[in-house]
Design a protein around this motif. Sequence first.
Motif, PDB file in Angstrom:
ATOM      1  N   GLU A  74     -19.237 104.525  69.956  1.00  0.00           N
ATOM      2  CA  GLU A  74     -18.892 103.132  69.660  1.00  0.00           C
ATOM      3  C   GLU A  74     -19.244 102.208  70.811  1.00  0.00           C
ATOM      4  O   GLU A  74     -19.463 102.653  71.935  1.00  0.00           O
ATOM      5  CB  GLU A  74     -17.399 103.002  69.373  1.00  0.00           C
ATOM      6  N   TYR A  75     -19.263 100.919  70.477  1.00  0.00           N
ATOM      7  CA  TYR A  75     -19.240  99.878  71.489  1.00  0.00           C
ATOM      8  C   TYR A  75     -17.775  99.516  71.675  1.00  0.00           C
ATOM      9  O   TYR A  75     -17.126  99.052  70.742  1.00  0.00           O
ATOM     10  CB  TYR A  75     -20.073  98.664  71.064  1.00  0.00           C
ATOM     11  N   VAL A  76     -17.237  99.781  72.867  1.00  0.00           N
ATOM     12  CA  VAL A  76     -15.816  99.565  73.094  1.00  0.00           C
ATOM     13  C   VAL A  76     -15.486  98.115  73.416  1.00  0.00           C
ATOM     14  O   VAL A  76     -14.344  97.705  73.291  1.00  0.00           O
ATOM     15  CB  VAL A  76     -15.252 100.496  74.191  1.00  0.00           C
ATOM     16  N   PHE A  77     -16.464  97.360  73.864  1.00  0.00           N
ATOM     17  CA  PHE A  77     -16.284  95.916  73.934  1.00  0.00           C
ATOM     18  C   PHE A  77     -17.635  95.250  73.767  1.00  0.00           C
ATOM     19  O   PHE A  77     -18.683  95.841  74.006  1.00  0.00           O
ATOM     20  CB  PHE A  77     -15.568  95.449  75.213  1.00  0.00           C
ATOM     21  N   TRP A  78     -17.584  93.999  73.332  1.00  0.00           N
ATOM     22  CA  TRP A  78     -18.793  93.219  73.086  1.00  0.00           C
ATOM     23  C   TRP A  78     -18.537  91.808  73.570  1.00  0.00           C
ATOM     24  O   TRP A  78     -17.739  91.084  72.978  1.00  0.00           O
ATOM     25  CB  TRP A  78     -19.112  93.245  71.600  1.00  0.00           C
ATOM     26  N   GLU A  79     -19.181  91.428  74.667  1.00  0.00           N
ATOM     27  CA  GLU A  79     -19.116  90.058  75.159  1.00  0.00           C
ATOM     28  C   GLU A  79     -20.256  89.294  74.503  1.00  0.00           C
ATOM     29  O   GLU A  79     -21.373  89.262  75.023  1.00  0.00           O
ATOM     30  CB  GLU A  79     -19.274  90.016  76.679  1.00  0.00           C
ATOM     31  N   GLN A  80     -19.963  88.685  73.371  1.00  0.00           N
ATOM     32  CA  GLN A  80     -21.017  88.012  72.615  1.00  0.00           C
ATOM     33  C   GLN A  80     -21.630  86.861  73.404  1.00  0.00           C
ATOM     34  O   GLN A  80     -22.833  86.633  73.323  1.00  0.00           O
ATOM     35  CB  GLN A  80     -20.472  87.523  71.282  1.00  0.00           C
ATOM     36  N   GLU A  81     -20.793  86.170  74.174  1.00  0.00           N
ATOM     37  CA  GLU A  81     -21.309  85.030  74.933  1.00  0.00           C
ATOM     38  C   GLU A  81     -22.294  85.464  76.006  1.00  0.00           C
ATOM     39  O   GLU A  81     -23.122  84.676  76.462  1.00  0.00           O
ATOM     40  CB  GLU A  81     -20.154  84.215  75.547  1.00  0.00           C
ATOM     41  N   ASN A  82     -22.223  86.729  76.411  1.00  0.00           N
ATOM     42  CA  ASN A  82     -23.131  87.254  77.433  1.00  0.00           C
ATOM     43  C   ASN A  82     -24.133  88.265  76.879  1.00  0.00           C
ATOM     44  O   ASN A  82     -24.901  88.843  77.648  1.00  0.00           O
ATOM     45  CB  ASN A  82     -22.326  87.911  78.560  1.00  0.00           C
ATOM     46  N   ASP A  83     -24.102  88.494  75.574  1.00  0.00           N
ATOM     47  CA  ASP A  83     -25.005  89.465  74.928  1.00  0.00           C
ATOM     48  C   ASP A  83     -24.927  90.832  75.604  1.00  0.00           C
ATOM     49  O   ASP A  83     -25.937  91.491  75.858  1.00  0.00           O
ATOM     50  CB  ASP A  83     -26.453  88.956  74.929  1.00  0.00           C
ATOM     51  N   THR A  84     -23.698  91.265  75.894  1.00  0.00           N
ATOM     52  CA  THR A  84     -23.434  92.516  76.600  1.00  0.00           C
ATOM     53  C   THR A  84     -22.408  93.337  75.833  1.00  0.00           C
ATOM     54  O   THR A  84     -21.450  92.786  75.298  1.00  0.00           O
ATOM     55  CB  THR A  84     -22.881  92.223  78.014  1.00  0.00           C
ATOM     56  N   ALA A  85     -22.625  94.636  75.783  1.00  0.00           N
ATOM     57  CA  ALA A  85     -21.641  95.537  75.174  1.00  0.00           C
ATOM     58  C   ALA A  85     -21.583  96.825  75.976  1.00  0.00           C
ATOM     59  O   ALA A  85     -22.510  97.158  76.713  1.00  0.00           O
ATOM     60  CB  ALA A  85     -21.999  95.827  73.717  1.00  0.00           C
ATOM     61  N   GLU A  86     -20.454  97.523  75.808  1.00  0.00           N
ATOM     62  CA  GLU A  86     -20.273  98.792  76.508  1.00  0.00           C
ATOM     63  C   GLU A  86     -20.167  99.935  75.520  1.00  0.00           C
ATOM     64  O   GLU A  86     -19.401  99.880  74.557  1.00  0.00           O
ATOM     65  CB  GLU A  86     -19.026  98.750  77.389  1.00  0.00           C
ATOM     66  N   LEU A  87     -20.913 100.974  75.788  1.00  0.00           N
ATOM     67  CA  LEU A  87     -21.033 102.150  74.938  1.00  0.00           C
ATOM     68  C   LEU A  87     -20.103 103.255  75.423  1.00  0.00           C
ATOM     69  O   LEU A  87     -19.935 103.455  76.624  1.00  0.00           O
ATOM     70  CB  LEU A  87     -22.491 102.624  75.010  1.00  0.00           C
TER      71      LEU A  87
END
Length: 193
Positions: free
Chosen positions: A92-105
Motif C-alpha cells: 500500500e501507499y501509507v500516506f499520500w501528500e497530494q500537494e507535493n505529489d509524494t507518497a510512501e510505499l
Amino acid sequence: MAQLNDREIDLEQPILETPRLILRKIMATDLSAIHAFTSLDVVTQYLPFDTHQSHEQTKLFINFVLDQYDNNQLAPWGIELKPYKKLIGMIEYVFWEQENDTAELAFVLTNTHWGKGIVTEACQEVIKYGFTTMKLQRIQARSFVENIGSQKVLEKCGLKLEGILKKRLFIKGKHRDICMYAIIKDDDNRKTN
C-alpha cells in the motif's frame, strides 16, 4: 473524483495484475489468510504494528481497511499469488501528500514466500501505478536498518538510499534508526509517461 491542482484524481482502487500476482482489495473472507501472516512474530518484527494475537484483532484491521475503501481513502492491496487464490501479503501507499505529489510505499509478505521476488514484482506494479495514475513525482519507503530483505527489494525497484534517520521512530519499545529510500519519476526506468 477528487480535484487537485487542476486535475482530477480517481481514488478508486483498481485491481492490478502482474505475471504471477493479482493485487486486489482485501475482503472479509480474507480473515484467515491475513491472520496467518500477521500473527507471526518473524513477519511483523519490522512492522509498526504489533503481532496479531487473535482473529478478532485481524477482523478489526480488516474492518478498518473496508471502511477506508468505502471512504475512498488509501488502503492496502492484498497480494494474491495466482495459483493459490489466497492472500499472502499486502502492499500500500501509507500516506499520500497530494500537494507535493509524494507518497510512501509499505508492504508485508508471509515468510514462506520470502526470497522469490514476489514483493519486488508487486512493488514494481504499484510504483508504476503511482507514477501514472496518481501522478506522483516522488515515491519513498522507510525500513528499519536491520531489515536487509526489504532494503534489497527497494533497491531492485529503483529506490535509492537517501540516508539514515537516527532514532526516528519509537516502535515496539525502543527508538529505531530508519533508512529512507526514494525514487523520483524522472529517474524511473519504466514506461510511465
